[in-house]
Design a protein around this motif. Sequence first.
Motif, PDB file in Angstrom:
ATOM      1  N   GLY A   1     -65.718 -55.492 -86.152  1.00 22.41           N
ATOM      2  CA  GLY A   1     -65.995 -54.054 -85.779  1.00 22.41           C
ATOM      3  C   GLY A   1     -66.734 -53.874 -84.668  1.00 22.41           C
ATOM      4  O   GLY A   1     -66.856 -54.935 -83.834  1.00 22.41           O
ATOM      5  N   LEU A   2     -66.934 -52.571 -84.270  1.00 22.40           N
ATOM      6  CA  LEU A   2     -67.764 -52.287 -82.710  1.00 22.40           C
ATOM      7  C   LEU A   2     -69.136 -52.724 -82.947  1.00 22.40           C
ATOM      8  O   LEU A   2     -69.817 -52.580 -83.861  1.00 22.40           O
ATOM      9  N   ALA A   3     -69.443 -53.330 -81.814  1.00 24.05           N
ATOM     10  CA  ALA A   3     -70.907 -53.706 -81.619  1.00 24.05           C
ATOM     11  C   ALA A   3     -71.782 -52.855 -80.620  1.00 24.05           C
ATOM     12  O   ALA A   3     -72.743 -52.401 -80.934  1.00 24.05           O
ATOM     13  N   GLU A   4     -71.004 -52.550 -79.418  1.00 27.51           N
ATOM     14  CA  GLU A   4     -71.893 -51.914 -78.418  1.00 27.51           C
ATOM     15  C   GLU A   4     -70.837 -51.378 -77.434  1.00 27.51           C
ATOM     16  O   GLU A   4     -69.546 -51.328 -77.424  1.00 27.51           O
ATOM     17  N   VAL A   5     -71.580 -50.282 -76.626  1.00 36.04           N
ATOM     18  CA  VAL A   5     -70.771 -49.336 -75.871  1.00 36.04           C
ATOM     19  C   VAL A   5     -71.298 -49.489 -74.480  1.00 36.04           C
ATOM     20  O   VAL A   5     -72.599 -49.508 -74.225  1.00 36.04           O
ATOM     21  N   GLU A   6     -70.602 -49.605 -73.532  1.00 36.36           N
ATOM     22  CA  GLU A   6     -70.903 -49.652 -71.993  1.00 36.36           C
ATOM     23  C   GLU A   6     -70.722 -48.434 -71.259  1.00 36.36           C
ATOM     24  O   GLU A   6     -69.588 -48.054 -71.388  1.00 36.36           O
ATOM     25  N   LEU A   7     -71.796 -47.879 -70.634  1.00 36.29           N
ATOM     26  CA  LEU A   7     -71.623 -46.879 -70.117  1.00 36.29           C
ATOM     27  C   LEU A   7     -71.796 -46.910 -68.661  1.00 36.29           C
ATOM     28  O   LEU A   7     -72.346 -47.834 -68.043  1.00 36.29           O
ATOM     29  N   SER A   8     -71.270 -46.104 -67.632  1.00 37.09           N
ATOM     30  CA  SER A   8     -71.511 -46.078 -66.238  1.00 37.09           C
ATOM     31  C   SER A   8     -72.256 -44.600 -65.828  1.00 37.09           C
ATOM     32  O   SER A   8     -71.489 -43.387 -66.410  1.00 37.09           O
ATOM     33  N   VAL A   9     -73.367 -44.719 -65.603  1.00 36.13           N
ATOM     34  CA  VAL A   9     -74.286 -43.510 -65.525  1.00 36.13           C
ATOM     35  C   VAL A   9     -74.671 -43.154 -64.032  1.00 36.13           C
ATOM     36  O   VAL A   9     -75.118 -44.154 -63.352  1.00 36.13           O
ATOM     37  N   LYS A  10     -74.411 -41.735 -63.658  1.00 36.10           N
ATOM     38  CA  LYS A  10     -74.729 -41.415 -62.360  1.00 36.10           C
ATOM     39  C   LYS A  10     -76.143 -41.672 -61.915  1.00 36.10           C
ATOM     40  O   LYS A  10     -77.026 -40.922 -63.039  1.00 36.10           O
ATOM     41  N   ALA A  11     -76.575 -42.322 -60.769  1.00 40.16           N
ATOM     42  CA  ALA A  11     -78.012 -42.266 -60.411  1.00 40.16           C
ATOM     43  C   ALA A  11     -78.322 -42.010 -59.131  1.00 40.16           C
ATOM     44  O   ALA A  11     -77.356 -42.396 -58.346  1.00 40.16           O
ATOM     45  N   GLU A  12     -79.552 -42.062 -58.814  1.00 39.53           N
ATOM     46  CA  GLU A  12     -79.573 -41.750 -57.319  1.00 39.53           C
ATOM     47  C   GLU A  12     -79.219 -42.806 -56.363  1.00 39.53           C
ATOM     48  O   GLU A  12     -78.577 -42.628 -55.340  1.00 39.53           O
ATOM     49  N   SER A  13     -79.040 -44.128 -56.907  1.00 41.50           N
ATOM     50  CA  SER A  13     -78.702 -45.368 -56.226  1.00 41.50           C
ATOM     51  C   SER A  13     -77.274 -45.524 -56.218  1.00 41.50           C
ATOM     52  O   SER A  13     -76.786 -46.569 -55.917  1.00 41.50           O
ATOM     53  N   GLY A  14     -76.332 -44.657 -57.028  1.00 38.82           N
ATOM     54  CA  GLY A  14     -75.138 -44.842 -57.259  1.00 38.82           C
ATOM     55  C   GLY A  14     -74.819 -44.736 -58.810  1.00 38.82           C
ATOM     56  O   GLY A  14     -75.724 -44.500 -59.694  1.00 38.82           O
ATOM     57  N   GLN A  15     -73.775 -45.494 -59.207  1.00 38.90           N
ATOM     58  CA  GLN A  15     -73.615 -45.630 -60.562  1.00 38.90           C
ATOM     59  C   GLN A  15     -74.341 -47.005 -61.226  1.00 38.90           C
ATOM     60  O   GLN A  15     -74.299 -47.969 -60.775  1.00 38.90           O
ATOM     61  N   GLU A  16     -74.958 -46.472 -62.474  1.00 40.05           N
ATOM     62  CA  GLU A  16     -75.696 -47.754 -63.155  1.00 40.05           C
ATOM     63  C   GLU A  16     -75.143 -47.953 -64.432  1.00 40.05           C
ATOM     64  O   GLU A  16     -74.446 -47.257 -65.246  1.00 40.05           O
ATOM     65  N   LYS A  17     -75.051 -49.299 -64.973  1.00 41.29           N
ATOM     66  CA  LYS A  17     -74.556 -49.663 -66.234  1.00 41.29           C
ATOM     67  C   LYS A  17     -75.700 -49.645 -67.258  1.00 41.29           C
ATOM     68  O   LYS A  17     -76.672 -49.949 -67.135  1.00 41.29           O
ATOM     69  N   ARG A  18     -75.068 -49.287 -68.449  1.00 43.02           N
ATOM     70  CA  ARG A  18     -75.925 -49.253 -69.519  1.00 43.02           C
ATOM     71  C   ARG A  18     -75.294 -49.574 -70.702  1.00 43.02           C
ATOM     72  O   ARG A  18     -74.221 -49.070 -70.841  1.00 43.02           O
ATOM     73  N   VAL A  19     -75.943 -50.316 -71.623  1.00 47.58           N
ATOM     74  CA  VAL A  19     -75.269 -50.969 -72.691  1.00 47.58           C
ATOM     75  C   VAL A  19     -76.177 -50.256 -74.220  1.00 47.58           C
ATOM     76  O   VAL A  19     -77.314 -50.473 -74.195  1.00 47.58           O
ATOM     77  N   LEU A  20     -75.364 -49.671 -74.804  1.00 43.99           N
ATOM     78  CA  LEU A  20     -76.095 -48.997 -76.296  1.00 43.99           C
ATOM     79  C   LEU A  20     -75.420 -49.745 -77.328  1.00 43.99           C
ATOM     80  O   LEU A  20     -74.037 -50.254 -77.486  1.00 43.99           O
ATOM     81  N   PRO A  21     -76.363 -50.118 -78.447  1.00 41.86           N
ATOM     82  CA  PRO A  21     -75.597 -50.781 -79.586  1.00 41.86           C
ATOM     83  C   PRO A  21     -74.889 -49.600 -80.382  1.00 41.86           C
ATOM     84  O   PRO A  21     -75.394 -48.382 -80.483  1.00 41.86           O
ATOM     85  N   ALA A  22     -73.724 -49.667 -80.842  1.00 43.37           N
ATOM     86  CA  ALA A  22     -73.065 -48.704 -81.626  1.00 43.37           C
ATOM     87  C   ALA A  22     -71.985 -49.380 -82.705  1.00 43.37           C
ATOM     88  O   ALA A  22     -71.263 -50.297 -82.226  1.00 43.37           O
ATOM     89  N   GLN A  23     -71.990 -49.153 -83.796  1.00 45.48           N
ATOM     90  CA  GLN A  23     -71.213 -49.496 -84.922  1.00 45.48           C
ATOM     91  C   GLN A  23     -70.210 -48.543 -84.865  1.00 45.48           C
ATOM     92  O   GLN A  23     -68.853 -48.669 -85.371  1.00 45.48           O
ATOM     93  N   THR A  24     -70.502 -47.100 -84.521  1.00 39.88           N
ATOM     94  CA  THR A  24     -69.598 -45.682 -84.629  1.00 39.88           C
ATOM     95  C   THR A  24     -69.640 -45.012 -83.296  1.00 39.88           C
ATOM     96  O   THR A  24     -70.622 -44.864 -82.760  1.00 39.88           O
TER      97      THR A  24
END
Length: 331
Positions: free
Chosen positions: A220-243
């Motif tokens: 199943g699903l384990a994690e989600v990668e986000l691209s988040v707008k930040a002052e320095s440009g786009q930032e990558k963030r990873v969150l744990p997620a089963q759903t």
Amino acid sequence: MTNPTPTEVDILIVGAGPTGLFAAYYAGFRELSTAIVDALPEPGGQVTAMYPEKMIFDVAGFPAVRGRDLVTALVEQTDQWKPTYLLGRQALTLSEVDDGFDVGLDGGTVIRAGAVLITAGMGEFSPRPLPAGDGWLGRGVVHFVPAPEVHRGQDIVVVGGGDSAFDWALSLHPIARSVTLVHRRNKFRAFASTVRQVQELGVPIITDAQVVELRGDAAGLAEVELSVKAESGQEKRVLPAQTVVAALGFTADLGPIESWGLEIERRAIAVDSTMRTARARIYAAGDIAGYPGKVKLIATGFGEAATAVNNIAVALDPDAHLFPGHSSDVS
Ligand SMILES: Cc1cc2nc3c(=O)[nH]c(=O)nc-3n(C[C@H](O)[C@H](O)[C@H](O)COP(=O)(O)OP(=O)(O)OC[C@H]3O[C@@H](n4cnc5c(N)ncnc54)[C@H](O)[C@@H]3O)c2cc1C
């Protein structure tokens, strides 16, 4: 809620919203067999798709009832007659045969029905897909949370900025290990009071963010990668997620029904006072049915469903009584 797909029923009901569910109950009361088709995988129509967690105050007999609970009660009331649910299926074609109609569903199933009752609301609902969620639907990505308990102890990411996104976050917060709400903008369509409730619970809300990748394995699903707008440009963030709850809204389309030879004006099917459409043995009720002075409410749909089914009973059997007697007379 499962029954084998019959090839023949007395009434095929198109739409499992409140009107279609109550019509199926009423048909059972009149000893008529039914199948109910809905494009959504869950019954409840607009209530399930758009406001399952909201309280409704104008359904007769309920001073206040949560949308989800109203749908559960309607399904329970209807299930005593064991209708066949064809959920996640579209009614596409309608052709007249000697003793009724053949209604063709996606996937090639054909249901023969003596009469058709269209309770299609605003049209066939399709959830807007999460672009990065391709291939994950049913393996971690969901559009509905019909039974929040299933998600107990999970890390959950809710994507969206409307009422349903915030409502899901509220209902999942008490039972999940973590809930994070992700929205691509920094403004929300949801009611301000609901947004405030979520904020007060301390649910993290990540705005200006897009889900770019879902990762997991066969389990199943384990994690989600986000691209988040930040002052320095786009930032990558990873969150744990089963759903991941993709609450990005729905599109509604009358689509196939428009070619069924009915009188349709401004997305409403014209009916007479018996709820009959321009074609014999085809009836409509609920939001989709139009006549002068129509008011689109759940309560209206319930009354129209009873009127339609009683008139269908007579159309199918001219010896049948229009008035079926009172349900309170039945022990
Ligand atoms: C945010 C919101 C809040 C509301 N609050 C209230 C309220 O407080 N009180 C109140 O009385 N009303 C309220 N309403 C209105 C109420 O929800 C509708 O009047 C009611 O849902 C209509 O029920 P229905 O069964 O006629 O249609 P719907 O609920 O629209 O159900 C129709 C179903 O038919 C299916 N369908 C359509 N075409 C096809 C096809 N070709 N094949 C398969 N399936 C098909 C659709 O997928 C859908 O599930 C609200 C509506 C919204 C959006």
